[in-house]
Design a protein around this motif. Structure first.
Motif, PDB file in Angstrom:
ATOM      1  N   GLU A 172       0.875  -1.142  -0.246  1.00 57.44           N
ATOM      2  CA  GLU A 172       0.056   0.017  -0.126  1.00 57.44           C
ATOM      3  C   GLU A 172       0.820   1.218  -0.060  1.00 57.44           C
ATOM      4  O   GLU A 172       0.246   2.500  -0.176  1.00 57.44           O
ATOM      5  N   CYS A 173       2.150   1.171   0.037  1.00 57.19           N
ATOM      6  CA  CYS A 173       3.186   2.232   0.190  1.00 57.19           C
ATOM      7  C   CYS A 173       3.676   2.465  -1.094  1.00 57.19           C
ATOM      8  O   CYS A 173       4.135   1.795  -1.797  1.00 57.19           O
ATOM      9  N   PRO A 174       3.634   3.778  -1.477  1.00 59.33           N
ATOM     10  CA  PRO A 174       4.331   4.232  -2.717  1.00 59.33           C
ATOM     11  C   PRO A 174       5.990   4.180  -2.637  1.00 59.33           C
ATOM     12  O   PRO A 174       6.487   4.190  -1.541  1.00 59.33           O
ATOM     13  N   ASP A 175       6.637   3.814  -3.641  1.00 56.89           N
ATOM     14  CA  ASP A 175       8.078   3.877  -3.611  1.00 56.89           C
ATOM     15  C   ASP A 175       8.790   4.964  -3.049  1.00 56.89           C
ATOM     16  O   ASP A 175       9.906   4.983  -2.679  1.00 56.89           O
ATOM     17  N   ASP A 176       8.154   6.270  -3.568  1.00 55.84           N
ATOM     18  CA  ASP A 176       8.866   7.471  -3.435  1.00 55.84           C
ATOM     19  C   ASP A 176       8.644   8.102  -2.084  1.00 55.84           C
ATOM     20  O   ASP A 176       8.790   9.350  -1.710  1.00 55.84           O
ATOM     21  N   ARG A 177       8.105   7.484  -0.947  1.00 55.17           N
ATOM     22  CA  ARG A 177       7.774   7.973   0.354  1.00 55.17           C
ATOM     23  C   ARG A 177       8.252   7.257   1.439  1.00 55.17           C
ATOM     24  O   ARG A 177       8.277   6.001   1.312  1.00 55.17           O
ATOM     25  N   PRO A 178       8.879   7.947   2.465  1.00 50.65           N
ATOM     26  CA  PRO A 178       9.341   7.005   3.586  1.00 50.65           C
ATOM     27  C   PRO A 178       8.193   6.139   3.980  1.00 50.65           C
ATOM     28  O   PRO A 178       7.041   6.556   4.195  1.00 50.65           O
ATOM     29  N   VAL A 179       8.755   5.074   4.878  1.00 53.02           N
ATOM     30  CA  VAL A 179       7.811   4.099   5.500  1.00 53.02           C
ATOM     31  C   VAL A 179       8.317   3.864   6.785  1.00 53.02           C
ATOM     32  O   VAL A 179       9.825   3.308   6.907  1.00 53.02           O
ATOM     33  N   ILE A 180       7.584   3.784   7.707  1.00 56.60           N
ATOM     34  CA  ILE A 180       8.141   3.418   9.207  1.00 56.60           C
ATOM     35  C   ILE A 180       7.559   1.970   9.714  1.00 56.60           C
ATOM     36  O   ILE A 180       6.228   1.816   9.564  1.00 56.60           O
ATOM     37  N   PHE A 181       8.442   1.195  10.222  1.00 53.98           N
ATOM     38  CA  PHE A 181       7.687  -0.015  10.627  1.00 53.98           C
ATOM     39  C   PHE A 181       7.579   0.042  12.097  1.00 53.98           C
ATOM     40  O   PHE A 181       8.163   0.851  12.926  1.00 53.98           O
ATOM     41  N   SER A 182       6.268  -0.511  12.613  1.00 46.83           N
ATOM     42  CA  SER A 182       5.702  -0.158  13.966  1.00 46.83           C
ATOM     43  C   SER A 182       6.577  -0.864  15.252  1.00 46.83           C
ATOM     44  O   SER A 182       7.367  -1.657  14.835  1.00 46.83           O
ATOM     45  N   ALA A 183       6.262  -0.246  16.160  1.00 43.68           N
ATOM     46  CA  ALA A 183       7.005  -0.734  17.499  1.00 43.68           C
ATOM     47  C   ALA A 183       7.169  -2.260  17.846  1.00 43.68           C
ATOM     48  O   ALA A 183       7.983  -2.556  18.499  1.00 43.68           O
ATOM     49  N   HIS A 184       6.145  -2.950  17.248  1.00 48.56           N
ATOM     50  CA  HIS A 184       5.908  -4.260  17.456  1.00 48.56           C
ATOM     51  C   HIS A 184       6.727  -5.155  16.584  1.00 48.56           C
ATOM     52  O   HIS A 184       6.956  -6.228  17.072  1.00 48.56           O
ATOM     53  N   GLY A 185       7.501  -4.507  15.511  1.00 45.59           N
ATOM     54  CA  GLY A 185       8.457  -5.411  14.980  1.00 45.59           C
ATOM     55  C   GLY A 185       7.770  -6.059  13.619  1.00 45.59           C
ATOM     56  O   GLY A 185       6.639  -6.096  13.753  1.00 45.59           O
ATOM     57  N   VAL A 186       8.695  -6.503  12.577  1.00 46.68           N
ATOM     58  CA  VAL A 186       7.867  -6.833  11.471  1.00 46.68           C
ATOM     59  C   VAL A 186       8.754  -8.256  11.181  1.00 46.68           C
ATOM     60  O   VAL A 186       9.908  -8.238  11.116  1.00 46.68           O
ATOM     61  N   PRO A 187       8.279  -9.070  10.348  1.00 48.16           N
ATOM     62  CA  PRO A 187       8.808 -10.094   9.471  1.00 48.16           C
ATOM     63  C   PRO A 187      10.271  -9.702   8.640  1.00 48.16           C
ATOM     64  O   PRO A 187      10.072  -8.806   8.326  1.00 48.16           O
ATOM     65  N   LYS A 188      11.167 -10.373   8.771  1.00 52.74           N
ATOM     66  CA  LYS A 188      12.577 -10.076   8.158  1.00 52.74           C
ATOM     67  C   LYS A 188      12.230  -9.746   6.491  1.00 52.74           C
ATOM     68  O   LYS A 188      12.977  -9.121   6.064  1.00 52.74           O
ATOM     69  N   ALA A 189      11.420 -10.518   5.986  1.00 48.52           N
ATOM     70  CA  ALA A 189      10.878 -10.086   4.638  1.00 48.52           C
ATOM     71  C   ALA A 189      10.317  -8.660   4.322  1.00 48.52           C
ATOM     72  O   ALA A 189      10.665  -8.368   3.239  1.00 48.52           O
ATOM     73  N   VAL A 190      10.037  -8.053   5.357  1.00 46.11           N
ATOM     74  CA  VAL A 190       9.460  -6.745   5.061  1.00 46.11           C
ATOM     75  C   VAL A 190      10.420  -5.688   4.997  1.00 46.11           C
ATOM     76  O   VAL A 190      10.544  -5.032   3.582  1.00 46.11           O
ATOM     77  N   PRO A 191      11.618  -5.526   5.599  1.00 44.36           N
ATOM     78  CA  PRO A 191      12.504  -4.691   5.306  1.00 44.36           C
ATOM     79  C   PRO A 191      13.410  -5.002   4.003  1.00 44.36           C
ATOM     80  O   PRO A 191      13.936  -4.163   3.276  1.00 44.36           O
ATOM     81  N   ALA A 192      13.400  -6.388   3.690  1.00 45.18           N
ATOM     82  CA  ALA A 192      13.875  -6.996   2.690  1.00 45.18           C
ATOM     83  C   ALA A 192      13.337  -6.419   1.500  1.00 45.18           C
ATOM     84  O   ALA A 192      14.100  -6.018   0.492  1.00 45.18           O
ATOM     85  N   GLU A 193      12.090  -6.510   1.425  1.00 42.94           N
ATOM     86  CA  GLU A 193      11.299  -5.951   0.264  1.00 42.94           C
ATOM     87  C   GLU A 193      11.345  -4.477   0.156  1.00 42.94           C
ATOM     88  O   GLU A 193      11.212  -3.925  -1.077  1.00 42.94           O
ATOM     89  N   ALA A 194      11.501  -3.756   1.224  1.00 42.11           N
ATOM     90  CA  ALA A 194      11.407  -2.414   1.080  1.00 42.11           C
ATOM     91  C   ALA A 194      12.873  -2.009   0.532  1.00 42.11           C
ATOM     92  O   ALA A 194      13.051  -1.238  -0.273  1.00 42.11           O
ATOM     93  N   ALA A 195      13.775  -2.741   0.840  1.00 44.71           N
ATOM     94  CA  ALA A 195      15.189  -2.513   0.351  1.00 44.71           C
ATOM     95  C   ALA A 195      15.380  -2.756  -1.239  1.00 44.71           C
ATOM     96  O   ALA A 195      15.715  -2.172  -2.029  1.00 44.71           O
ATOM     97  N   ARG A 196      14.615  -3.803  -1.631  1.00 45.77           N
ATOM     98  CA  ARG A 196      14.464  -4.271  -3.165  1.00 45.77           C
ATOM     99  C   ARG A 196      13.911  -3.090  -3.591  1.00 45.77           C
ATOM    100  O   ARG A 196      14.317  -2.865  -4.679  1.00 45.77           O
ATOM    101  N   ARG A 197      12.880  -2.430  -3.118  1.00 46.13           N
ATOM    102  CA  ARG A 197      12.013  -1.445  -3.896  1.00 46.13           C
ATOM    103  C   ARG A 197      13.037   0.003  -3.756  1.00 46.13           C
ATOM    104  O   ARG A 197      12.293   0.947  -4.242  1.00 46.13           O
ATOM    105  N   GLU A 198      14.085   0.075  -3.101  1.00 54.44           N
ATOM    106  CA  GLU A 198      14.760   1.197  -2.897  1.00 54.44           C
ATOM    107  C   GLU A 198      13.953   2.299  -2.116  1.00 54.44           C
ATOM    108  O   GLU A 198      14.023   3.348  -2.309  1.00 54.44           O
TER     109      GLU A 198
END
Length: 316
Positions: free
Chosen positions: A67-93
């Motif tokens: 649901e997030c566009p590539d060109d805006r910052p995204v923050i992951f919540s205080a609860h933590g996220v699965p490893k795949a989430v930051p990996a996908e964010a990095a892939r999308r730069e």
């Protein structure tokens, strides 16, 4: 009309913990650095008042990275996220900031260390809670087994009873968790546990304050959200510690006054994601109905502070 006298016991510590404070600060600093909108994957913390306040400042809350566009910052919540989430964010730069509470990250590191040592992990937690999903998502599917009750331990099917370790969600009931750990140790005597308890200091302190308060009061109000694990645990702890009635309220307007009819003493606390402004709102509402004497029951002092990520401390 003369107001009925009421002793209001305030639990201390209560309300915001260092992880929640840091997470909110991260969203506010990100909006200040990059402007609105800043996207937040899942509620930054489980509190509607906090989420609505941040939304008004320019945060957009979503449930998935898609649901997030590539060109805006995204923050992951205080609860933590699965490893795949930051990996996908990095892939999308994407520009992303991880607001995972450092004490949750500690559990992630523990689980990874046990996995690397060849151990199968048992996680004590609540199915479907974001923190549980995030912790289990640090490792390959099937590497972590989830238990919620001592009964779950009895039916657990493990790979090797001598090669096990356990971790826990940070916001659980101390007493409930102790029962599950005892069941694990009874069935799997060689199971390894954390060097220091995974249940965080804030959860522990707030539960201990409620335990100390419960014998003195006719009822307890816990300010917090229904999806807040640590807030719901405070209600349970209060009831078990000898208070005949404990109620979870998001705002003062949610108080069930009929259930409090005839009380002479009332306990008040707040979950770790509930701001003090909501506690004050409840105090003022109680004072409007009763002739209130306020007494604080303090069982610990907290001076923990967590730094925000470096990306927010650097100039834009």
């Amino acid at each position: 009309m003369t107001k009925q006298p009421l002793t209001l016991y305030l639990a201390a510590p209560r309300g915001f913990c260092a992880g929640v404070d840091r997470a909110i600060k991260i969203v506010e600093m990100a909006i200040g650095k990059w402007g609105a909108p800043v996207y937040v994957r899942h509620e930054i913390v489980h509190n509607k008042y906090v989420v609505d306040d941040l939304r008004a400042k320019g945060a957009v809350f979503v449930e998935t990275l898609e649901e997030c566009p590539d060109d805006r910052p995204v923050i992951f919540s205080a609860h933590g996220v699965p490893k795949a989430v930051p990996a996908e964010a990095a892939r999308r730069e994407m520009v992303y900031v991880d607001a995972t509470c450092p004490l949750v990250s500690k559990v992630h590191i523990e689980a990874a260390r046990h996995h690397e040592a060849g151990l199968q992990i048992v996680m004590i937690g609540h199915a479907g809670h974001p923190e549980t999903i995030g912790t289990m998502g640090q490792l390959p599917e099937g590497a972590v087994l989830l238990v919620e009750t001592p009964e779950d331990v009895a039916t657990l099917e493990v790979r090797d009873a001598d090669e096990l370790a356990y971790v826990t969600q940070t916001t659980l009931s101390i007493d409930d968790t102790a029962g599950i750990v005892a069941a694990l140790r009874a069935r799997f005597p060689s199971i390894r546990g954390p060097h220091k308890e995974d249940i965080c200091y804030a959860t522990t302190n707030r539960q201990e304050a409620v335990k100390a308060m419960a014998p003195h009061v006719d009822a307890i109000l816990v300010v917090g959200a229904p999806n807040s694990s640590n807030s719901r645990r405070l209600v349970e702890v209060g009831a078990r510690a000898g208070c005949s009635y404990a109620q979870l309220v998001q705002r003062a307007g949610d108080i069930d006054w009929r259930a409090l009819d005839g009380i002479r003493s009332l306990g008040l606390t707040a979950g770790a994601s509930a701001p003090e402004v909501l506690v004050n709102e409840v105090i003022e509402t109680v004072q409007a109905r009763y002739d209130v004497t306020v007494t604080e029951i303090e069982t610990a002092t907290e001076n923990v502070e967590f730094k925000v990520p470096r990306i927010l401390r650097e100039p834009a």
